[in-house]
Design an enzyme around this catalytic site. Structure first.
Site, mmCIF file in Angstrom:
data_model
loop_
_atom_site.group_PDB
_atom_site.id
_atom_site.type_symbol
_atom_site.label_atom_id
_atom_site.label_comp_id
_atom_site.label_asym_id
_atom_site.label_seq_id
_atom_site.Cartn_x
_atom_site.Cartn_y
_atom_site.Cartn_z
ATOM 1 N N TRP A 159 43.291 14.184 -10.546
ATOM 2 C CA TRP A 159 44.615 13.539 -10.676
ATOM 3 C C TRP A 159 45.516 13.871 -9.482
ATOM 4 O O TRP A 159 46.347 13.052 -9.093
ATOM 5 C CB TRP A 159 45.274 13.907 -12.005
ATOM 6 C CG TRP A 159 45.664 15.360 -12.131
ATOM 7 C CD1 TRP A 159 44.908 16.367 -12.646
ATOM 8 C CD2 TRP A 159 46.895 15.946 -11.720
ATOM 9 N NE1 TRP A 159 45.581 17.553 -12.577
ATOM 10 C CE2 TRP A 159 46.811 17.324 -12.026
ATOM 11 C CE3 TRP A 159 48.066 15.465 -11.136
ATOM 12 C CZ2 TRP A 159 47.849 18.214 -11.747
ATOM 13 C CZ3 TRP A 159 49.104 16.346 -10.871
ATOM 14 C CH2 TRP A 159 48.985 17.713 -11.174
ATOM 15 N N GLU A 169 50.717 6.810 -9.264
ATOM 16 C CA GLU A 169 52.081 7.335 -9.176
ATOM 17 C C GLU A 169 52.739 7.123 -7.809
ATOM 18 O O GLU A 169 53.743 7.770 -7.500
ATOM 19 C CB GLU A 169 52.119 8.839 -9.533
ATOM 20 C CG GLU A 169 51.529 9.145 -10.902
ATOM 21 C CD GLU A 169 51.774 10.575 -11.390
ATOM 22 O OE1 GLU A 169 52.853 11.124 -11.105
ATOM 23 O OE2 GLU A 169 50.890 11.115 -12.072
ATOM 24 N N ASP A 189 58.831 16.006 -10.960
ATOM 25 C CA ASP A 189 57.983 16.551 -12.010
ATOM 26 C C ASP A 189 58.188 15.710 -13.269
ATOM 27 O O ASP A 189 59.281 15.197 -13.520
ATOM 28 C CB ASP A 189 58.395 17.999 -12.282
ATOM 29 C CG ASP A 189 57.459 18.681 -13.258
ATOM 30 O OD1 ASP A 189 56.525 19.355 -12.795
ATOM 31 O OD2 ASP A 189 57.649 18.529 -14.485
ATOM 32 N N HIS A 252 54.107 29.093 -8.227
ATOM 33 C CA HIS A 252 53.620 29.802 -9.420
ATOM 34 C C HIS A 252 52.357 30.601 -9.103
ATOM 35 O O HIS A 252 51.478 30.103 -8.408
ATOM 36 C CB HIS A 252 53.246 28.808 -10.529
ATOM 37 C CG HIS A 252 54.410 28.345 -11.336
ATOM 38 N ND1 HIS A 252 54.393 27.167 -12.037
ATOM 39 C CD2 HIS A 252 55.622 28.910 -11.575
ATOM 40 C CE1 HIS A 252 55.545 27.026 -12.674
ATOM 41 N NE2 HIS A 252 56.314 28.059 -12.397
ATOM 42 N N TYR A 253 52.302 31.837 -9.638
ATOM 43 C CA TYR A 253 51.031 32.535 -9.646
ATOM 44 C C TYR A 253 50.889 33.175 -11.016
ATOM 45 O O TYR A 253 51.769 33.946 -11.400
ATOM 46 C CB TYR A 253 50.949 33.611 -8.564
ATOM 47 C CG TYR A 253 49.529 34.121 -8.414
ATOM 48 C CD1 TYR A 253 48.581 33.351 -7.760
ATOM 49 C CD2 TYR A 253 49.127 35.328 -8.974
ATOM 50 C CE1 TYR A 253 47.268 33.795 -7.632
ATOM 51 C CE2 TYR A 253 47.811 35.763 -8.846
ATOM 52 C CZ TYR A 253 46.899 34.991 -8.175
ATOM 53 O OH TYR A 253 45.600 35.408 -8.053
ATOM 54 N N PRO A 255 48.957 29.503 -10.752
ATOM 55 C CA PRO A 255 49.426 28.122 -10.868
ATOM 56 C C PRO A 255 48.755 27.449 -12.075
ATOM 57 O O PRO A 255 47.777 27.977 -12.612
ATOM 58 C CB PRO A 255 48.930 27.488 -9.570
ATOM 59 C CG PRO A 255 47.680 28.242 -9.239
ATOM 60 C CD PRO A 255 47.935 29.666 -9.706
ATOM 61 N N HIS A 259 45.534 23.522 -6.600
ATOM 62 C CA HIS A 259 45.746 22.829 -5.327
ATOM 63 C C HIS A 259 47.170 23.178 -4.951
ATOM 64 O O HIS A 259 48.092 23.014 -5.780
ATOM 65 C CB HIS A 259 45.573 21.311 -5.493
ATOM 66 C CG HIS A 259 45.900 20.533 -4.247
ATOM 67 N ND1 HIS A 259 44.929 20.031 -3.403
ATOM 68 C CD2 HIS A 259 47.092 20.200 -3.684
ATOM 69 C CE1 HIS A 259 45.518 19.419 -2.382
ATOM 70 N NE2 HIS A 259 46.843 19.511 -2.531
ATOM 71 N N HIS A 261 50.879 23.719 -4.271
ATOM 72 C CA HIS A 261 52.076 22.922 -4.524
ATOM 73 C C HIS A 261 53.283 23.843 -4.689
ATOM 74 O O HIS A 261 53.125 25.026 -4.982
ATOM 75 C CB HIS A 261 51.882 22.036 -5.759
ATOM 76 C CG HIS A 261 51.596 22.801 -7.017
ATOM 77 N ND1 HIS A 261 50.357 23.353 -7.298
ATOM 78 C CD2 HIS A 261 52.383 23.133 -8.055
ATOM 79 C CE1 HIS A 261 50.401 23.973 -8.454
ATOM 80 N NE2 HIS A 261 51.624 23.870 -8.953
ATOM 81 N N VAL A 262 54.466 23.291 -4.497
ATOM 82 C CA VAL A 262 55.715 24.059 -4.525
ATOM 83 C C VAL A 262 56.697 23.386 -5.491
ATOM 84 O O VAL A 262 56.806 22.162 -5.521
ATOM 85 C CB VAL A 262 56.325 24.143 -3.100
ATOM 86 C CG1 VAL A 262 57.684 24.834 -3.123
ATOM 87 C CG2 VAL A 262 55.377 24.857 -2.138
#
Lengths: 326, 326
Positions: A159, A169, A189, A252-253, A255, A259, A261-262
């Site tokens: 996705w 999208e 988001d 995030h950790y 995540p 892949h 991303h921020v």
């Protein structure tokens, strides 16, 4: 179904896929909750005033999951609440301060309810509260437990590729830098309704593949990280007129998908997952890598896992979760 | 008056002192909100379903501040909500998922209300929502702006010394290590009602004086930091049977008072101030100092300031807040 406002964040993308696996079983629009029987409270959140309930309707063996959430006050509803229509009971009085229990007319005191009916065992499990644990992942535990788990599970991120390749999208894209090494796509988001900027929430997904998480980042990624920080802020300023100083920009950790991303959220919005123990400010990450190229390969990283997560089970088996005091 | 559940954390200690300065002005217990007129919504929090309202009562020129907060569901109230007494209106239907607006009988749908009456201008200012900004404090900005501000303001921390010297609150102490260099006093934060451990919140206040904040910490403080981490967790395990793996243990930067202290909260509790941009996990702090003695003297630290805070004004005057995109 959005699960916003709950403490246990459920990745929207995963839910979307889950739903396609459910056998379609159309049910009627409910007219009333007459005869509904509460079987079990699955989870609750006292801060957001939300409860997740497993129950059954009269004369039916099927399960239902009902999510009830008190609604926020609006300018209109508050006038109805603070009026002569409201009954009140004093609970404390000290000088100029008084506290009361008040009971407004129902029309000013709405509750939002989501009914999943008939619900599968999977639905019930999804909404059941799970104990959570803080895990301390040393570099050794990363290579011995986390990395083998990720490789074995081989989570699909098709996705994400669909978004990067404009197969899905594409109409939602706010900004794109198409550079293969430092470029990214910025889009809202799914938790953000885009109605107001107070709860602004966007995600920057990098074009480069193969960066699984924070653990992989080193100084070779600094141009990518700086580009996302600078151009992401600028795109949000240009599109939504929200200044960079109003944003919490973090990684995030662990995540929810592997892949890189921020997250960009408004400071006024306490987004789920913005806590210490999950969120790492992008500017801190850049600083730390500048300080030391292998900062995130050498660092012990703390993160929170739910008991029913696969990775938690791996840590538990290794005996690396609970503290022991001898 | 507790202000829990609001996004803008107000230090309890400061509030306590503020209240002693207010001229006592006893008012009656309210029988009803008949004739209450909303003047202005000062602040709101859509996540916690709270609103702060400035208004006036009929036939009075005095101001009132009213804080209204929807209450959490209880096992008892949820049965009343999910019953035939509730009216409902369908808003969405898709396969097995349906959403509804429901209006329970008032007795099952309580709102907690705090009335401050008569209220001073100071009360109104206190509850008025303020824009917040993320500030990036380089080591230079710390010595040029923050440190001179702290020295000039010379905030009183006598109440902290009262605790350490057992002049106040000694009956609340959960654990003490009296060592002058590495010792500390552990006691419940005033925001915790101690009724349940889900929202457990304790503070460890170190005996050693002169550590203003995270910025001052270096490897000479490692024995203190490790001692607070280890013995704090053990005391909480012994007293409340909550394991260390269930705790979020962190330091605020900026802190609300400049004597070194550590926050211990339950992972299930999203305490105000536990976000990235304010909370630094104690174990990360220890790791970073182990990595580099002067980590916190060299690091750019990000933190959130409200527009009405004195320190914010100093940063603003220096032109170091808003992003500029040229």
């Amino acid at each position: 179904m959005s699960n916003s406002g709950t403490k246990d964040e459920i990745p929207q993308k995963k839910m979307r896929m889950d739903q396609s696996n459910i056998n379609s079983h159309e049910s009627d629009i409910l007219e009333s909750l007459q005869g509904f029987k509460v079987e079990k409270i699955l989870n609750e959140n006292a801060q957001t005033k939300t409860m997740f309930v497993h129950g059954k309707f009269e004369n039916s063996e099927d399960n239902a999951v009902v999510i009830v959430e008190k609604t926020a006050f609006s300018e209109k509803s508050i006038r109805g609440v603070l009026s002569g229509d409201t009954t009140m009971k004093n609970t404390l009085k000290n000088d100029i301060y008084g506290t009361y229990e008040v009971y407004p007319k129902p029309e000013f005191n709405e509750i939002k309810t989501t009914v999943i009916y008939p619900a599968t065992e999977k639905h019930i499990a999804k909404y059941t509260g799970q104990p959570v644990y803080m895990v301390q992942e040393t570099p050794e535990l990363y290579s011995d437990i986390t990395l083998p788990y990720l490789n074995a599970e081989n989570f699909s991120i098709q996705w994400v590729y669909n978004i990067l390749e404009k197969k899905k999208e594409s109409e939602r894209i706010i900004y794109e830098d198409s550079h293969p090494e430092t470029g990214f796509i910025l889009l809202p988001d799914m938790k953000w309704d885009q109605k107001q900027t107070d709860n602004l929430y966007l995600i920057a997904i990098c074009h480069k593949r193969g960066i699984k998480s924070l653990r992989d980042l080193n100084s070779s990624h600094l141009p990518l990280l700086r580009n996302i920080l600078t151009r992401g802020k600028k795109a949000i300023k240009d599109t939504f007129d929200v200044d960079g100083s109003q944003l919490r920009i973090y990684i995030h950790y662990q995540p929810s998908y592997y892949h890189f991303h921020v997250h960009f959220t408004h400071l006024k919005f306490d987004a789920p997952g913005s806590n210490a123990g999950r969120a790492h400010l992008l500017s801190d990450v850049i600083d730390n890598i500048e300080l030391r190229n292998d900062f995130y390969q050498k660092k012990t990283l703390n993160f929170i896992l739910r008991e029913n997560e696969g990775l938690f089970k791996k840590f538990q088996e290794s005996g690396k979760v609970l503290d022991s005091f001898s």
